[in-house]
Write a protein that holds these residues in place. Structure first.
Motif, short mmCIF file in Angstrom:
data_model
loop_
_atom_site.label_atom_id
_atom_site.label_comp_id
_atom_site.label_asym_id
_atom_site.label_seq_id
_atom_site.Cartn_x
_atom_site.Cartn_y
_atom_site.Cartn_z
N ARG A 157 -1.84 10.78 -10.72
CA ARG A 157 -2.21 11.95 -10.13
C ARG A 157 -2.15 13.10 -10.78
O ARG A 157 -2.94 14.05 -10.88
N ILE A 201 7.73 -0.19 8.24
CA ILE A 201 7.50 -0.06 6.75
C ILE A 201 8.77 -0.80 6.39
O ILE A 201 8.66 -1.58 5.41
N ARG A 230 1.80 6.10 -9.84
CA ARG A 230 0.74 6.84 -8.91
C ARG A 230 1.24 8.31 -9.53
O ARG A 230 0.32 8.99 -9.51
N THR A 274 7.67 4.88 12.61
CA THR A 274 6.94 4.68 11.28
C THR A 274 8.02 3.99 10.36
O THR A 274 7.36 3.22 9.59
N ARG A 282 7.82 -4.54 6.48
CA ARG A 282 6.98 -4.98 5.56
C ARG A 282 7.30 -5.11 4.31
O ARG A 282 7.63 -6.03 3.34
N ARG A 303 0.72 -1.12 -0.03
CA ARG A 303 -0.09 -0.18 0.11
C ARG A 303 0.86 1.30 -0.04
O ARG A 303 1.62 1.45 0.79
N LEU A 304 1.01 2.15 -1.02
CA LEU A 304 1.63 3.42 -1.04
C LEU A 304 1.20 4.35 -0.47
O LEU A 304 0.53 5.57 -0.88
N THR A 305 1.23 4.47 1.08
CA THR A 305 0.94 5.51 1.80
C THR A 305 1.94 6.34 1.57
O THR A 305 3.13 6.26 1.15
N LYS A 306 1.78 7.87 2.35
CA LYS A 306 2.70 9.02 2.05
C LYS A 306 4.07 8.56 2.87
O LYS A 306 4.99 8.84 2.19
N PRO A 307 4.07 7.89 3.91
CA PRO A 307 5.16 7.38 4.57
C PRO A 307 6.06 6.55 3.71
O PRO A 307 7.05 6.54 3.50
N THR A 308 5.33 5.42 3.16
CA THR A 308 5.71 4.42 2.65
C THR A 308 6.41 5.09 1.14
O THR A 308 7.59 4.63 0.78
N ILE A 309 5.73 5.89 0.43
CA ILE A 309 6.43 6.61 -0.72
C ILE A 309 7.85 7.43 -0.19
O ILE A 309 8.82 7.01 -0.99
#
Length: 104
Positions: free
Chosen positions: A94, A45, A90, A41, A48, A5-11
């Motif tokens: 966007r 990540i 992504r 955080t 995962r 899942r590409l959350t902002k923190p993961t990105i």
């Protein structure tokens, strides 16, 4: 190997890992600093990403007087490819949404 899942923190973590070089490797607290995220955080990540085969890590082997050895993280070949593809998709999505929203 599953997607993430590409959350902002993961990105932010993926972008930091993608910009790492042999001369400037990514290690735990440097990733926190570059991604502007806390260790609570970043490390989950990284865990995962490692579970999914996107990232490998290894402990510093050179001298490190006065401090513990750092753990370096790097994208696997597959992780680099999937990260690049996911971030490009992504960005395109966007960017496309921005054009559609501004054209009305």
């Amino acid at each position: 190997m599953t997607n993430i899942r590409l959350t902002k923190p993961t990105i932010a973590v993926l972008e930091t890992l993608l910009s790492a070089t042999d001369d400037n490797p990514a290690w735990g607290l440097s990733i926190c600093r570059e991604a502007d995220l806390g260790p609570g955080t970043v490390y989950p990540i990284l865990d995962r990403l490692a579970e999914r085969g996107w990232v490998t890590s290894h402990e510093e082997t050179g001298p490190h007087p006065g401090r513990p050895a750092r753990r370096f993280y790097e994208l696997t070949g597959t992780g680099r490819r999937l990260s690049t593809e996911a971030l490009a998709t992504r960005r395109a999505r966007r960017f496309g949404m921005g054009l559609a929203g501004g054209a009305s």
